[in-house]
Design a protein around this motif. Structure first.
Motif, PDB file in Angstrom:
ATOM      1  N   LYS A 117       9.406  -3.707 -11.319  1.00 18.95           N
ATOM      2  CA  LYS A 117      10.238  -3.609 -10.476  1.00 18.95           C
ATOM      3  C   LYS A 117      11.367  -2.949 -10.595  1.00 18.95           C
ATOM      4  O   LYS A 117      11.411  -1.807  -9.626  1.00 18.95           O
ATOM      5  N   ALA A 118      12.055  -3.363 -11.160  1.00 18.44           N
ATOM      6  CA  ALA A 118      13.456  -2.737 -10.423  1.00 18.44           C
ATOM      7  C   ALA A 118      13.741  -1.516 -12.251  1.00 18.44           C
ATOM      8  O   ALA A 118      15.011  -1.156 -11.456  1.00 18.44           O
ATOM      9  N   GLN A 119      12.709  -1.225 -12.991  1.00 19.00           N
ATOM     10  CA  GLN A 119      13.193  -0.137 -13.397  1.00 19.00           C
ATOM     11  C   GLN A 119      12.486   1.243 -12.807  1.00 19.00           C
ATOM     12  O   GLN A 119      13.156   2.198 -13.015  1.00 19.00           O
ATOM     13  N   TRP A 120      12.410   1.250 -11.508  1.00 21.29           N
ATOM     14  CA  TRP A 120      12.256   1.913 -10.141  1.00 21.29           C
ATOM     15  C   TRP A 120      13.156   2.599  -9.742  1.00 21.29           C
ATOM     16  O   TRP A 120      13.265   3.933  -9.242  1.00 21.29           O
ATOM     17  N   PRO A 121      13.608   1.854  -9.014  1.00 18.01           N
ATOM     18  CA  PRO A 121      15.136   3.003  -8.300  1.00 18.01           C
ATOM     19  C   PRO A 121      15.652   3.886  -9.518  1.00 18.01           C
ATOM     20  O   PRO A 121      15.856   3.491 -10.572  1.00 18.01           O
ATOM     21  N   GLY A 122      15.937   5.443  -8.734  1.00 17.94           N
ATOM     22  CA  GLY A 122      17.301   5.834  -9.327  1.00 17.94           C
ATOM     23  C   GLY A 122      15.157   6.719 -10.747  1.00 17.94           C
ATOM     24  O   GLY A 122      15.715   8.559 -10.802  1.00 17.94           O
TER      25      GLY A 122
ATOM     26  N   ASP B 284       8.593  16.683 -10.092  1.00 16.28           N
ATOM     27  CA  ASP B 284       9.916  17.041 -11.824  1.00 16.28           C
ATOM     28  C   ASP B 284      10.550  18.339 -11.291  1.00 16.28           C
ATOM     29  O   ASP B 284      10.438  18.298 -10.009  1.00 16.28           O
ATOM     30  N   ALA B 285      10.955  19.303 -11.794  1.00 19.79           N
ATOM     31  CA  ALA B 285      12.212  20.479 -11.494  1.00 19.79           C
ATOM     32  C   ALA B 285      11.204  21.626 -10.726  1.00 19.79           C
ATOM     33  O   ALA B 285      11.439  21.404  -9.569  1.00 19.79           O
ATOM     34  N   GLU B 286       9.801  21.689 -10.807  1.00 19.81           N
ATOM     35  CA  GLU B 286       9.231  22.993 -10.691  1.00 19.81           C
ATOM     36  C   GLU B 286       8.669  22.539  -8.644  1.00 19.81           C
ATOM     37  O   GLU B 286       7.579  22.846  -8.415  1.00 19.81           O
ATOM     38  N   GLY B 287       8.483  20.802  -8.622  1.00 23.62           N
ATOM     39  CA  GLY B 287       8.162  19.949  -7.238  1.00 23.62           C
ATOM     40  C   GLY B 287       6.693  19.565  -7.647  1.00 23.62           C
ATOM     41  O   GLY B 287       6.087  19.134  -5.968  1.00 23.62           O
ATOM     42  N   ASN B 288       7.062  19.239  -8.766  1.00 21.94           N
ATOM     43  CA  ASN B 288       5.017  18.747  -9.221  1.00 21.94           C
ATOM     44  C   ASN B 288       5.490  17.448  -9.337  1.00 21.94           C
ATOM     45  O   ASN B 288       5.551  16.392  -9.645  1.00 21.94           O
TER      46      ASN B 288
ATOM     47  N   VAL C 184      11.236   2.448 -21.406  1.00 24.90           N
ATOM     48  CA  VAL C 184      12.148   3.910 -21.369  1.00 24.90           C
ATOM     49  C   VAL C 184      13.145   3.404 -21.607  1.00 24.90           C
ATOM     50  O   VAL C 184      13.511   2.288 -20.991  1.00 24.90           O
ATOM     51  N   ASP C 185      14.173   4.055 -22.421  1.00 25.34           N
ATOM     52  CA  ASP C 185      15.579   4.185 -22.052  1.00 25.34           C
ATOM     53  C   ASP C 185      16.402   5.855 -22.015  1.00 25.34           C
ATOM     54  O   ASP C 185      15.234   6.301 -22.155  1.00 25.34           O
ATOM     55  N   SER C 186      17.523   5.348 -21.737  1.00 23.00           N
ATOM     56  CA  SER C 186      17.651   7.102 -21.789  1.00 23.00           C
ATOM     57  C   SER C 186      17.924   8.146 -23.468  1.00 23.00           C
ATOM     58  O   SER C 186      17.776   9.229 -22.999  1.00 23.00           O
TER      59      SER C 186
ATOM     60  N   ASN D 126      12.783  13.151 -20.566  1.00 20.38           N
ATOM     61  CA  ASN D 126      12.217  12.953 -18.505  1.00 20.38           C
ATOM     62  C   ASN D 126      12.331  11.432 -18.555  1.00 20.38           C
ATOM     63  O   ASN D 126      11.523  10.958 -17.972  1.00 20.38           O
ATOM     64  N   ALA D 127      12.562  10.711 -18.800  1.00 21.85           N
ATOM     65  CA  ALA D 127      12.929   9.678 -18.887  1.00 21.85           C
ATOM     66  C   ALA D 127      12.801   9.176 -17.089  1.00 21.85           C
ATOM     67  O   ALA D 127      12.144   8.365 -16.769  1.00 21.85           O
ATOM     68  N   GLU D 128      13.445  10.026 -16.049  1.00 22.36           N
ATOM     69  CA  GLU D 128      13.797   9.753 -14.950  1.00 22.36           C
ATOM     70  C   GLU D 128      12.341   9.377 -13.991  1.00 22.36           C
ATOM     71  O   GLU D 128      11.392   9.024 -13.081  1.00 22.36           O
ATOM     72  N   VAL D 129      11.257  10.294 -14.939  1.00 22.34           N
ATOM     73  CA  VAL D 129       9.466  10.716 -14.087  1.00 22.34           C
ATOM     74  C   VAL D 129       8.842   9.479 -15.368  1.00 22.34           C
ATOM     75  O   VAL D 129       7.454   9.299 -14.684  1.00 22.34           O
ATOM     76  N   LYS D 130       8.840   9.083 -16.051  1.00 23.32           N
ATOM     77  CA  LYS D 130       8.534   7.592 -16.909  1.00 23.32           C
ATOM     78  C   LYS D 130       8.700   5.895 -16.902  1.00 23.32           C
ATOM     79  O   LYS D 130       9.850   5.776 -16.150  1.00 23.32           O
TER      80      LYS D 130
END
Length: 262
Positions: free
Chosen positions: A185-190, A195-199, A209-211, A215-219
């Motif tokens: 659960k700790a991976q979810w914040p942030g 996406d950029a198109e609003g989908n 998932v790492d830096s 597109n790590a911010e949506v995975k």
């Protein structure tokens, strides 16, 4: 004593014992029902607060919940609906009502919920100044063995995730049941819902998932050995962020966020 009389007495005693036990169980169920309802409501509040990161061991759940405003939203328009008792609205029950719920077509129902209420509850957490701090949405969808019910907490932009937690499911302990694991659960914040198109863009990633992950911010990381449950989480997140879920409501939030220039 004849065998016939012996059997008759045995049956009579067994029937009497069953009757007494049933009376005791029924009485206990009636007597304890109010307490069970109170505990159920308390547990729900705890899970809402936990998803938003508002737990505080120095304050009672009811104290903390005073900063939560409960509103009802029309799913189709995304607008708030004024009702007399928003806290008393039962979304699960409404989904089953022919007048208050709708049957979902298979091509739409990626979360496998089959029926959906026309209105949904949202929880608005306020800070000490009375300003909106986070938005908590009830979400649910089918995993491997069961429907997972949980709460998704978002920042005021209606896109950035503050937390995700499931409070009711019957997934396999140690596998799909790891949706309850604090580390997962700790991976979810942030993370971002869109996406950029609003989908709706939350995506299951088979790996870590790492830096360096594109597109790590949506995975999010898959649950080890529980790909189907993980896929269920992806599907329910996309569904509730989409046009047939909270999409219209979140679009209204996005517009208000942009207007205020927060």
């Amino acid at each position: 004593m004849s065998n016939k009389e012996s059997v008759s007495k045995t049956i009579t005693v067994a029937a009497a014992v069953c009757l007494v036990c049933s009376i005791i169980v029924s009485t206990a169920a009636v007597v304890l029902k109010p307490k069970q309802q109170v505990n159920k409501a308390l547990d729900k509040k705890q899970n809402i607060l936990a998803a938003a990161g508002l737990s505080d061991p120095n304050k009672s759940v009811d104290e903390l919940f005073e900063q939560i405003e409960i509103r009802i939203v029309d799913i189709a328009s995304g607008d708030y609906v004024d009702v007399e008792d928003p806290g008393g609205y039962d979304q699960r029950k409404a989904a089953k009502d022919p007048e208050m719920g709708v049957i979902l077509d298979g091509d739409i129902d990626i979360a496998g919920i089959k029926r959906q209420a026309k209105r949904a509850t949202v929880y608005l957490a306020k800070n000490e100044a009375g300003e909106l701090d986070s938005i908590i949405l009830p979400v649910h969808g089918y995993g491997l063995w069961s429907t997972l019910y949980g709460f998704l907490a978002l920042e005021v932009d209606g896109n950035t995730i503050k937390g995700l937690g499931f409070y009711d499911h019957a997934e396999t302990p140690g596998l799909g049941g790891e949706v309850d694991n604090p580390k997962w659960k700790a991976q979810w914040p942030g993370k971002k819902l869109f996406d950029a198109e609003g989908n709706p863009a939350i995506t299951l990633y088979k790996g870590t998932v790492d830096s360096a992950t594109p597109n790590a911010e949506v995975k999010f990381d898959t649950l080890s050995g529980a790909t189907i449950t993980s896929r269920g989480v992806e599907n329910l997140m996309r569904y509730w962020a989409g046009d047939h879920g909270f999409g219209p409501y979140l679009q209204n939030i996005h517009k208000q966020f942009a207007k205020e220039g927060v």
